[in-house]
Design a protein around this motif. Structure first.
Motif: not given
Length: 90
Positions: A1-28
């Motif tokens: 089990v990954e202890r560091n939330h930034r190294r999990s699949l979701l944690g690594r994906s959040l930055g990519i997702l934020k960039e993809k939805v930049k300028g939308t309410d989804i970022v928040g």
């Protein structure tokens, strides 16, 4: 089990997702997910500190710690999914 939330699949994906939805309410919504997501990973350490031989302790841990965090994370993910569908993003 990954202890560091930034190294999990979701944690690594959040930055990519934020960039993809930049300028939308989804970022928040993605930013709102970060805290509960971290709390989810913090449960690993908390779980290691409880008596896993005591059913009452396990039940209380699940009821008071695990389920509320999972509920928040799932609700946040469903909100994000709903907003993505509304925005018709791919």
């Amino acid at each position: 089990v990954e202890r560091n939330h930034r190294r999990s699949l979701l944690g690594r994906s959040l930055g990519i997702l934020k960039e993809k939805v930049k300028g939308t309410d989804i970022v928040g919504l993605l930013e709102a997910l970060e805290g509960p997501h971290k709390n989810l990973h913090d449960l690993v350490e908390k779980c290691e500190r409880i008596n896993l031989k005591d059913k009452k302790v396990i039940d209380r841990f699940l009821e008071e710690q695990v389920l509320p965090i999972f509920e928040i994370v799932i609700m946040n993910l469903l909100d994000i999914k709903s907003q993505i569908e509304k925005a018709k993003l791919d």
